[in-house]
Design a protein around this motif. Structure first.
Motif, PDB file in Angstrom:
ATOM      1  N   PRO A 259       0.778  -1.244   0.000  1.00  0.00           N
ATOM      2  CA  PRO A 259       0.000   0.000   0.000  1.00  0.00           C
ATOM      3  C   PRO A 259       0.807   1.290   0.000  1.00  0.00           C
ATOM      4  N   CYS A 260       2.000   1.304   0.587  1.00  0.00           N
ATOM      5  CA  CYS A 260       2.795   2.536   0.566  1.00  0.00           C
ATOM      6  C   CYS A 260       4.077   2.340  -0.238  1.00  0.00           C
ATOM      7  N   ALA A 261       4.988   1.505   0.238  1.00  0.00           N
ATOM      8  CA  ALA A 261       6.280   1.345  -0.429  1.00  0.00           C
ATOM      9  C   ALA A 261       6.119   0.809  -1.848  1.00  0.00           C
ATOM     10  N   GLY A 262       5.295  -0.218  -2.003  1.00  0.00           N
ATOM     11  CA  GLY A 262       5.141  -0.825  -3.321  1.00  0.00           C
ATOM     12  C   GLY A 262       4.523   0.122  -4.325  1.00  0.00           C
ATOM     13  N   VAL A 263       3.403   0.735  -3.955  1.00  0.00           N
ATOM     14  CA  VAL A 263       2.713   1.594  -4.918  1.00  0.00           C
ATOM     15  C   VAL A 263       3.501   2.870  -5.189  1.00  0.00           C
ATOM     16  N   THR A 264       4.300   3.335  -4.230  1.00  0.00           N
ATOM     17  CA  THR A 264       5.113   4.527  -4.463  1.00  0.00           C
ATOM     18  C   THR A 264       6.137   4.269  -5.564  1.00  0.00           C
ATOM     19  N   ALA A 265       6.832   3.139  -5.470  1.00  0.00           N
ATOM     20  CA  ALA A 265       7.810   2.792  -6.501  1.00  0.00           C
ATOM     21  C   ALA A 265       7.128   2.562  -7.853  1.00  0.00           C
ATOM     22  N   TRP A 266       5.999   1.874  -7.833  1.00  0.00           N
ATOM     23  CA  TRP A 266       5.264   1.596  -9.073  1.00  0.00           C
ATOM     24  C   TRP A 266       4.781   2.882  -9.734  1.00  0.00           C
ATOM     25  N   PHE A 267       4.141   3.751  -8.950  1.00  0.00           N
ATOM     26  CA  PHE A 267       3.591   4.984  -9.489  1.00  0.00           C
ATOM     27  C   PHE A 267       4.698   5.866 -10.059  1.00  0.00           C
ATOM     28  N   ALA A 268       5.834   5.914  -9.356  1.00  0.00           N
ATOM     29  CA  ALA A 268       6.951   6.742  -9.819  1.00  0.00           C
ATOM     30  C   ALA A 268       7.521   6.229 -11.134  1.00  0.00           C
ATOM     31  N   LEU A 269       7.904   4.959 -11.154  1.00  0.00           N
ATOM     32  CA  LEU A 269       8.621   4.423 -12.309  1.00  0.00           C
ATOM     33  C   LEU A 269       7.717   4.152 -13.510  1.00  0.00           C
ATOM     34  N   MET A 270       6.539   3.582 -13.254  1.00  0.00           N
ATOM     35  CA  MET A 270       5.711   3.126 -14.360  1.00  0.00           C
ATOM     36  C   MET A 270       4.679   4.161 -14.810  1.00  0.00           C
ATOM     37  N   GLU A 271       4.097   4.903 -13.880  1.00  0.00           N
ATOM     38  CA  GLU A 271       2.981   5.778 -14.234  1.00  0.00           C
ATOM     39  C   GLU A 271       3.372   7.246 -14.342  1.00  0.00           C
ATOM     40  N   ARG A 272       4.549   7.605 -13.875  1.00  0.00           N
ATOM     41  CA  ARG A 272       5.017   8.973 -14.047  1.00  0.00           C
ATOM     42  C   ARG A 272       6.272   9.019 -14.921  1.00  0.00           C
ATOM     43  N   ALA A 273       7.316   8.302 -14.565  1.00  0.00           N
ATOM     44  CA  ALA A 273       8.546   8.352 -15.353  1.00  0.00           C
ATOM     45  C   ALA A 273       8.439   7.553 -16.647  1.00  0.00           C
TER      46      ALA A 273
END
Length: 336
Positions: free
Chosen positions: A144-158
């Motif tokens: 919910p926090c660590a996993g989705v933060t990395a996912w959102f950053a790398l896959m959905e923003r960068a």
């Protein structure tokens, strides 16, 4: 049931208390909590409050995995027996993050809303998603926090793509998720951290490992990339470290500003930022829809969260102390 509470700010105010099992409201589900993954933020909320509007008594913690055991009369998304995980920012379902220019939203579980360090919680069905079928409860609680933060950053923003180079200057929870997500999508990954963590990072797929104490750290990144630099950087340190990330970013690179371990006031040289056309993304976890996509990706790729240590429910204080020692991966509270 039992739940952890503070009646005022401070670690000395943290106590395990008895409470009635809550009854679910019209759109609520009652969840038997099986595991709670800790974030350093949880420790900060307990010890300083972080300036948040906390009402006492307050239960900390944001990241749970559990089982639905009862439903409110108007619940439609879940049934009893479903395995679920919480969402860190319950009000952020999809699209842009809530809030405006004057007041960016920070309404999180275990910060603004009451948290999940309890044997049972009753919360809106909209605050949960189904847990990955391929992960156990301890593993699933880390998403919910660590996993989705990395996912959102790398896959959905960068927008990491196969063949890109990703730099991750840490071996904490978000960092190791970033390593695994980047590798699952065909990227080359450079990790930097304490020298003793190099072998474990390589075992997870790191292509290069750089001792974070090297005086020639920037030159080491240049060497690892043949002077091209990193296409994507998970900036989980913050403060003046952002300047280093700008230095080693590739032309057209993306820096995901996530952490503030070195402080909330970041600084960077303007000239390379401009000349290299670098994009800086401010990342504050991710939406419920992003968490749902991460769950699907975990089930399809076989990503396994890195668990440093599990603690029983009664040993929360020892688990919080562990966060200060810089765990390799996540620290998780396990409930019976």
């Amino acid at each position: 049931m039992l739940r952890w509470e503070i009646d005022a700010i401070g670690r000395d105010r943290l106590a395990l208390k008895e409470a009635a099992i809550p009854s679910p409201g019209d759109h609520d589900i009652l969840v038997k909590v099986k595991a709670v993954a800790l974030n350093y933020r949880d420790k900060m909320v307990i010890e300083s409050g972080r300036g948040l509007p906390i009402s006492f008594p307050f239960t900390p913690g944001s990241d749970l995995a559990g089982e639905v055991v009862a439903l409110g009369p108007n619940v439609s998304r879940f049934t009893p027996g479903d395995r679920v995980i919480s969402t860190f920012m319950p009000d952020w379902i999809d699209g842009l993050r809530p809030g405006d220019a004057r007041t960016p939203a920070y309404r999180t579980l275990g910060g603004y809303y009451p948290g999940v360090l309890a044997e049972y919680v009753a919360m809106s069905e909209d605050w949960f998603v189904r847990a990955p079928a391929t992960l156990n409860d301890v593993e699933a609680a880390t998403l919910p926090c660590a996993g989705v933060t990395a996912w959102f950053a790398l896959m959905e923003r960068a927008g990491v793509r196969s063949g890109d180079t990703v730099l991750i200057p840490s071996t904490g929870g978000v960092a190791l998720f970033g390593l695994q997500i980047a590798k699952a999508n065909g990227a080359e990954v450079i990790v930097s951290g304490a020298l003793e963590n190099g072998q474990r990072a390589r075992a997870l797929g790191a292509d290069h490992y750089i001792d974070k104490t090297r005086e020639d750290w920037v030159e080491a990144v240049y060497a690892a990339t043949g002077d091209r630099g990193a296409d994507h950087i998970l900036e989980v340190i913050g403060g003046s470290h952002l300047a280093r990330s700008v230095q080693v970013a590739a032309v057209g690179g993306h820096i995901c500003q996530i952490g503030a371990l070195d402080g909330f006031d970041v600084s960077a040289p303007a000239m390379p930022l401009m000349l290299k056309d670098v994009t800086i993304h401010g990342i504050g976890t991710g939406s419920r829809r992003a968490l749902t996509r991460l769950v699907r990706a975990v089930d399809r790729t076989g990503i396994k969260p890195v668990i440093d240590t599990r603690y029983p429910f009664a040993d929360l204080s020892a688990a919080l102390d562990h966060l200060d020692r810089g765990p390799f991966g996540k620290v998780v509270i396990e409930l019976p």
